[in-house]
Motif scaffolding. Structure first.
Motif, short mmCIF file in Angstrom:
data_model
loop_
_atom_site.label_atom_id
_atom_site.label_comp_id
_atom_site.label_asym_id
_atom_site.label_seq_id
_atom_site.Cartn_x
_atom_site.Cartn_y
_atom_site.Cartn_z
N SER A 216 39.15 95.62 67.08
CA SER A 216 39.17 94.55 68.09
C SER A 216 37.85 93.82 68.18
CB SER A 216 39.54 95.13 69.46
OG SER A 216 38.60 96.15 69.83
N THR A 217 36.77 94.50 67.78
CA THR A 217 35.44 93.87 67.84
C THR A 217 35.04 93.24 66.51
OG1 THR A 217 34.43 96.00 67.28
CG2 THR A 217 34.68 95.48 69.62
N ALA A 218 35.95 93.20 65.55
CA ALA A 218 35.62 92.65 64.23
C ALA A 218 35.40 91.16 64.32
CB ALA A 218 36.73 92.97 63.23
N VAL A 219 34.63 90.63 63.37
CA VAL A 219 34.37 89.19 63.30
C VAL A 219 35.65 88.47 62.90
CG1 VAL A 219 31.93 89.47 62.78
CG2 VAL A 219 33.59 89.50 60.92
N ALA A 220 35.64 87.14 63.09
CA ALA A 220 36.85 86.36 62.85
C ALA A 220 37.23 86.31 61.38
CB ALA A 220 36.67 84.94 63.40
N SER A 221 36.26 86.28 60.51
CA SER A 221 36.53 86.23 59.08
C SER A 221 35.67 87.28 58.37
CB SER A 221 36.23 84.84 58.51
OG SER A 221 34.86 84.50 58.71
N ARG A 222 36.16 87.73 57.25
CA ARG A 222 35.45 88.77 56.51
C ARG A 222 34.12 88.22 55.98
NH1 ARG A 222 35.14 91.95 51.62
NH2 ARG A 222 35.72 94.11 52.03
N PRO A 223 33.00 88.90 56.26
CA PRO A 223 31.70 88.38 55.83
C PRO A 223 31.59 88.34 54.31
CG PRO A 223 31.48 90.62 56.65
CD PRO A 223 32.87 90.20 56.97
N ARG A 224 30.79 87.43 53.83
CA ARG A 224 30.55 87.31 52.40
C ARG A 224 29.49 88.34 51.99
NH1 ARG A 224 31.48 83.34 48.67
NH2 ARG A 224 30.05 83.26 46.86
N LEU A 225 29.84 89.22 51.10
CA LEU A 225 28.95 90.31 50.70
C LEU A 225 28.07 89.88 49.54
CD1 LEU A 225 31.46 93.29 50.87
CD2 LEU A 225 29.85 92.53 52.61
N PRO A 226 26.90 90.50 49.37
CA PRO A 226 26.02 90.14 48.26
C PRO A 226 26.69 90.38 46.90
CG PRO A 226 24.85 91.46 49.89
CD PRO A 226 26.28 91.48 50.28
N ALA A 227 26.38 89.52 45.96
CA ALA A 227 26.99 89.64 44.63
C ALA A 227 26.56 90.92 43.93
CB ALA A 227 26.63 88.41 43.79
N GLY A 228 25.41 91.46 44.29
CA GLY A 228 24.91 92.66 43.62
C GLY A 228 25.73 93.90 43.90
N LEU A 229 26.62 93.86 44.90
CA LEU A 229 27.46 95.02 45.20
C LEU A 229 28.58 95.22 44.19
CD1 LEU A 229 27.74 94.78 49.08
CD2 LEU A 229 26.39 96.38 47.73
N GLY A 230 28.82 94.23 43.33
CA GLY A 230 29.85 94.39 42.31
C GLY A 230 31.20 93.90 42.77
N PRO A 231 32.15 93.77 41.83
CA PRO A 231 33.47 93.24 42.18
C PRO A 231 34.28 94.14 43.09
CG PRO A 231 33.43 94.06 39.92
CD PRO A 231 32.02 94.08 40.41
N GLY A 232 34.00 95.47 43.06
CA GLY A 232 34.78 96.37 43.90
C GLY A 232 34.56 96.16 45.38
#
Length: 432
Positions: A384-400
């Motif tokens: 319920s406390t989540a943000v409205a849209s999924r945050p953009r993660l750093p590219a270095g974390l990989g495709p997974g």
């Protein structure tokens, strides 16, 4: 080569004759016992003259005298024993002998000496062939190869194992031969001075199918660490290929032990242990309890992390309080590529139970990467406390990291487990 064939044929012939001579000796000893019983019972026993007509040095000059007695051998059973001397005289050679010094059987052949000489000569022939070449192995009978291997002789061991494995794989050997070979290969898994024989045994056992599974289950209880772990690796791969029966307690212990920091990264035993425990842990609550115990008691940083990951992948909520501190630390930007990709899906695997701890950590979070990953996990779990849209993660974390963390795809997530980052993680936590 012809010489090698002659030597091996001679060795097999001498070995067979040595065995026959040994059997002869055993029969002879049994007959001697029967004669002694007859004497004790009062019944007369046969007597033969033991006189040797040649001097001892003449016997040494004639090799056949080593195996054959040159005695008079006259039957003295009908001769009268002198009452005053207690001796019986041979009418053939004229010698007088005490009754306890005569022969009670007409044995001219010496089977004990012949058996020992045959065994020595057969061993010498085989040793001579083995020092020249290994071509003799391919046309040596299977039973003879197994007998040589079971003696524990180290020469040409790897070549013999490969030849036996090829014969079994071709389907031309009996189940007895296959079982004997499997026992030899399981014995090779021990830590010894031979190089790469255990690795070759692992490869050959993996090709023999489910028939060797009982032997491997027995081997995982061995006191030898290498045999225990290598047997578990082969067993886990066989179960994955041939089907997954219920995991025995000893196999579970070996799988949890495989998660520890060790030197067997050539075979990735920790990665094999992860897959095995995940595959069986979904249906067997005992595995989840054992993982929880190992997570709380272990002093090994690698085992602690991998147990925490498995508890998350399996959704073991009762282990959340012990696994959460280990996994949440991996979300930080710590210059260890790969730990965050593996820890984020594991945290999401706890489901709604992990939302409250994540929200508490997010309120005090100072690391940018950790903050973004926590927000992504909360969004994927529908908090319920989540943000409205999924945050953009750093590219270095990989495709997974760009898919939803709410799904538990162990095949995809564990791609990041067991890679080089785990060594970096262990080194950074070794002195804590």
């Amino acid at each position: 080569m012809l010489l090698d064939r002659i030597l091996v044929g001679s060795a097999l012939t001498l070995g067979g004759l040595s065995l026959l001579a040994f059997v002869w000796l055993a029969v002879r000893l049994q007959m001697v016992r029967l004669l002694r019983r007859r004497r004790r019972s009062g019944r007369p026993s046969p007597m033969y003259c033991p006189t040797n007509h040649a001097v001892w040095w003449f016997d040494l000059l004639l090799p056949h005298r080593y195996f054959f007695r040159n005695t008079c051998g006259y039957d003295l059973s009908a001769q009268q024993v002198a009452a005053d001397e207690g001796k019986v005289r041979c009418p053939e050679c004229g010698r007088a002998h005490r009754t306890d010094g005569v022969h009670h059987a007409r044995f001219h052949f010496r089977p004990g000496r012949a058996s020992l000489a045959g065994a020595i000569l057969a061993t010498g022939c085989l040793a001579a062939v083995s020092t020249r070449t290994d071509d003799w192995i391919q046309w040596t009978p299977t039973v003879a190869l197994i007998a040589i291997q079971e003696t524990g002789v180290p020469w040409q061991q790897s070549t013999m194992r490969r030849e036996l494995s090829a014969r079994v794989s071709n389907g031309g050997e009996s189940k007895w031969v296959e079982l004997r070979l499997a026992r030899l290969l399981v014995r090779d898994l021990h830590a010894d001075e031979l190089e790469l024989n255990a690795h070759a045994a692992m490869s050959q056992l993996g090709k023999m199918g489910a028939a060797v599974r009982p032997l491997l289950v027995e081997a995982v209880r061995s006191r030898d660490w290498q045999q225990r772990q290598y047997a578990f690796i082969v067993l886990a791969r066989l179960d994955e290929k041939c089907g997954s029966p219920a995991a025995e307690a000893g196999v579970i212990d070996a799988a949890i032990e495989a998660l520890r920091d060790d030197s067997e990264w050539l075979y990735r035993n920790a990665r094999v242990g992860l897959r095995f425990l995940y595959r069986h842990g979904q249906a067997e609550p005992m595995i989840r309890r054992r993982l929880d115990e190992a997570l709380r008691r272990t002093d090994d940083s690698q085992q602690r992390l991998l147990c925490a990951l498995l508890c998350g992948y399996l959704g073991s909520v009762e282990s959340l309080d012990a696994a959460y501190p280990v996994l949440i630390e991996c979300l930080e930007d710590n210059q260890i590529p790969g730990d965050a990709q593996a820890a984020a899906p594991a945290l999401a695997g706890f489901g709604s139970a992990v939302i409250a701890p994540l929200e508490a950590t997010l309120a005090e979070c100072e690391d940018r990467q950790q903050e973004l990953l926590i927000k992504a996990i909360l969004f994927d779990l529908g908090a319920s406390t989540a943000v409205a849209s999924r945050p953009r993660l750093p590219a270095g974390l990989g495709p997974g990291a760009h898919g939803s963390f709410a799904r538990t795809d162990v095949e995809g997530d564990m791609y990041y487990v067991g890679r080089d980052w785990l060594d970096e993680y262990v080194r950074s936590h070794r002195h804590r």
